[in-house]
Write a protein that holds these residues in place. Structure first.
Motif, mmCIF file in Angstrom:
data_model
loop_
_atom_site.group_PDB
_atom_site.id
_atom_site.type_symbol
_atom_site.label_atom_id
_atom_site.label_comp_id
_atom_site.label_asym_id
_atom_site.label_seq_id
_atom_site.Cartn_x
_atom_site.Cartn_y
_atom_site.Cartn_z
ATOM 1 N N GLN A 332 46.511 42.576 36.896
ATOM 2 C CA GLN A 332 46.903 43.691 37.413
ATOM 3 C C GLN A 332 47.647 44.967 36.625
ATOM 4 O O GLN A 332 47.315 45.218 35.731
ATOM 5 C CB GLN A 332 47.199 44.327 39.017
ATOM 6 N N ALA A 333 48.668 43.963 36.074
ATOM 7 C CA ALA A 333 49.670 44.855 35.466
ATOM 8 C C ALA A 333 49.429 44.310 34.255
ATOM 9 O O ALA A 333 49.357 45.420 32.724
ATOM 10 C CB ALA A 333 51.037 43.829 35.349
ATOM 11 N N VAL A 334 49.160 43.660 33.311
ATOM 12 C CA VAL A 334 49.034 43.347 31.945
ATOM 13 C C VAL A 334 47.583 43.639 31.558
ATOM 14 O O VAL A 334 46.988 43.905 30.521
ATOM 15 C CB VAL A 334 48.946 41.019 31.149
ATOM 16 N N PHE A 335 46.612 43.280 33.075
ATOM 17 C CA PHE A 335 44.749 43.064 31.983
ATOM 18 C C PHE A 335 44.022 44.467 32.840
ATOM 19 O O PHE A 335 42.798 44.437 33.034
ATOM 20 C CB PHE A 335 44.181 41.623 32.181
ATOM 21 N N ASN A 336 44.821 45.229 34.010
ATOM 22 C CA ASN A 336 43.872 46.165 34.196
ATOM 23 C C ASN A 336 42.790 45.615 35.510
ATOM 24 O O ASN A 336 41.895 46.274 35.398
ATOM 25 C CB ASN A 336 43.296 47.408 33.439
ATOM 26 N N GLY A 337 43.251 44.435 36.069
ATOM 27 C CA GLY A 337 42.649 44.229 36.764
ATOM 28 C C GLY A 337 41.658 43.676 36.291
ATOM 29 O O GLY A 337 40.411 42.878 36.905
ATOM 30 N N VAL A 338 41.119 43.468 35.338
ATOM 31 C CA VAL A 338 39.981 43.140 34.358
ATOM 32 C C VAL A 338 39.513 41.507 34.451
ATOM 33 O O VAL A 338 37.906 40.731 34.972
ATOM 34 C CB VAL A 338 39.776 43.801 33.190
ATOM 35 N N ASN A 339 40.483 40.751 33.615
ATOM 36 C CA ASN A 339 40.102 39.223 33.817
ATOM 37 C C ASN A 339 40.940 38.815 35.266
ATOM 38 O O ASN A 339 41.576 39.392 36.052
ATOM 39 C CB ASN A 339 41.384 39.111 32.739
ATOM 40 N N ARG A 340 39.799 37.701 35.385
ATOM 41 C CA ARG A 340 40.593 37.402 36.747
ATOM 42 C C ARG A 340 41.364 35.989 36.921
ATOM 43 O O ARG A 340 41.465 35.208 36.143
ATOM 44 C CB ARG A 340 38.945 36.244 37.504
#
Length: 548
Positions: A332-340
């Motif tokens: 959430q913090a680093v990848f805006n919730g895109v990576n899983r």
């Protein structure tokens, strides 16, 4: 060799809850696209035009046999074909230049029956002699073609049975070889090109049988491809079974993510790769544009305890590193919730993936109990654990600087580990030394490899390959036995059972602390139709067309 910078797309070489996860998922689309319904262009494909594509990083070599990086393999995919293909929905190996095959019971002999209507762009016919010449040439390249060469470990010879039948022979079982023939590392070039200097091959001095030929190439800057008019043997997963729709493809490097996205929305380019997490939703919500995402089949991006680290010799200490990670917070913090968040040693789209979320979880209490049991049971005034000798549980991560997301991730992990009494010392360097894993500085590294086959476990977590194996020079005999057993059978069920045991061993011994599954994202204008990718998320540019 290894890099301790978080692997960017180009480093993921070599890599599945449901293999359908690799079918690209379209993001939100605008309402003023190329057709009345909005979204990507639809209807009958249109021929002609030049597709403008923006690389995040252009290749330094277009010979995908010599380079395992995704940008070289993506380009190689457009120029050359392979013996087989891999179904994006099932992971099944499909006929391509080879119409069928037989494999000996001991997985040492692979007999391929070939198409008789394929030609290279120099006019030479593709046949059994060409197959032999190609595999012999990879052996001659050796470490200059690291991934391709590793796929041919134990290669003995290729026997030409008749003009369109070739048998590839290995000294020992090599069950992974069939899937390897579907990769861009084992594409087929014209035999007349194979004697060229490897450096010239990298610059595109070769003929192949793909849907495009190379028109211009400036390493690390741009590539221009032109359609091959007589192309008539596309991959079985392609809907377009003839020549490419576009006349040409212009691929240019635009390294900065925001500039790349701006180039798309301003109309300077039609298609971009590596849409940044921060801009992904914005692009998906922008009228006239679409986003397509796919989870790469690979090793989940991990932190890896180095086998030579004196403080990480105990499995409980290594396992505690994984339990102390809050993967959801990182994503959430680093990848805006895109990576899983990772749920296994393999990503969810890799055939043979096992859900290990019970072990790969955020559980700081369990981490603390393991650290106590391992003898790190004294907590100093600084909050860092010590053993009976007073030695601090201080671990160093040496990595290449320059990637803001990697830096942010490392800092967040530093905070999370500090909560259970582990000090993580960040040691950024401008350029990482070209060394094998047994010479690696620090206590931890991070590494991944893209490949849609469980054999990626053998390559990365065994101890025999100085370029890829994370336990090189430090064998775990039980794990090695399992990984080598993957070579002895081509039966998918048997290989899956062996791979499951290997993944369990990796987690139990704390050989990896998986963090996240990398998601690849493409953005494109809604006047682009037919955009699709293969199982490794490489675009099939012969399918793309431009609405007029």
């Amino acid at each position: 060799m290894f890099s301790s910078r978080l692997p960017a797309a180009r480093r993921l070489s070599l890599a599945f809850v449901l293999p359908t996860a690799l079918v690209l998922l379209l993001g939100s689309c605008g309402t003023d696209g190329a057709d009345d319904a909005g979204g990507p262009a639809s209807g009958e494909p249109v021929r002609g035009g030049t597709l403008h594509y923006a690389f995040s990083e252009a290749p330094d070599c277009v010979d995908s046999r010599q380079r395992p990086q995704l940008n070289s393999r993506m380009t190689g995919r457009q120029l050359a074909d392979a013996l087989t293909e891999q179904d994006p929905d099932t992971g099944e190996i499909l006929p391509w230049l080879a119409t069928s095959w037989e494999i000996s019971d001991d997985a040492t002999r692979f007999t391929f029956h070939l198409r008789d209507d394929v030609t290279f762009s120099d006019g030479e016919k593709f046949d059994a002699e060409a197959v032999k010449a190609n595999f012999d040439a990879i052996i001659d390249l050796g470490v200059q073609a690291p991934q391709a060469f590793s796929f041919l470990t134990g290669y003995q010879e290729t026997v030409v049975e008749d003009p369109y039948t070739a048998t590839v022979v290995f000294e020992e079982p090599n069950a992974q070889f069939l899937q390897a023939t579907a990769t861009a590392s084992l594409v087929q070039l014209s035999p007349a090109s194979l004697g060229n200097d490897p450096a010239d091959l990298c610059l595109g001095d070769f003929a192949a049988s793909g849907p495009f030929t190379l028109d211009e190439f400036t390493p690390e800057t741009s590539v221009r491809l032109v359609r091959r008019e007589d192309y008539a043997w596309p991959s079985p997963i392609a809907e377009n079974q003839g020549a490419a729709y576009v006349d040409a493809v212009q691929l240019d490097a635009i390294p900065e993510g925001s500039v790349r996205q701006g180039s798309l929305t301003s109309g300077q380019v039609d298609l971009i790769e590596a849409v940044q997490p921060a801009g992904r939703q914005q692009l998906a919500d922008t009228p006239g544009f679409s986003v397509a995402t796919a989870t790469l089949p690979a090793i989940s991006i991990p932190y890896v305890p180095l086998p030579g680290s004196p403080k990480l010799q105990d499995a409980d200490t290594r396992r505690a590193l994984s339990l102390a990670l809050d993967r959801e917070a990182i994503v959430q913090a680093v990848f805006n919730g895109v990576n899983r968040p990772a749920t296994g040693v393999l990503t969810t789209t890799n055939p043979g993936y096992v859900d290990q979320s019970d072990e790969i979880r955020h559980d700081p209490r369990a981490a603390a109990e393991l650290l106590d049991r391992a003898g790190w049971d004294v907590i100093g005034d600084d909050g860092i654990r010590r053993n009976a000798d007073g030695e601090k549980l201080s671990l160093t991560l040496t990595y290449e600087s320059g990637d803001p997301q990697a830096e942010q991730q490392h800092q967040l992990v530093q905070q999370q580990w500090a909560e259970v009494g582990i000090e993580l010392v960040l040691d950024p360097v401008a350029t990482f030394p070209d060394v094998t894993i047994d010479q690696y500085p620090g206590d931890l590294t991070t590494w991944s490899q893209t490949r849609a086959d469980v054999d990626v476990l053998r390559l990365v977590y065994s101890s025999f390959d100085p370029s890829y194996s994370l336990r090189y020079g430090n064998p775990d005999e039980e794990l090695n036995e399992l990984l080598n057993a993957l070579q002895t059978t081509v039966d998918p069920e048997e290989r899956g059972e062996i791979a499951a045991q290997a993944q369990q061993r990796i987690v139990e011994q704390g050989y990896a602390a998986p963090v996240y599954d990398r998601v690849s994202a493409y953005g494109f204008s809604d006047h682009v139709g037919g955009f699709r990718t293969d199982l490794e998320a490489k675009p099939l540019l012969n399918e793309v067309w431009l609405a007029s």
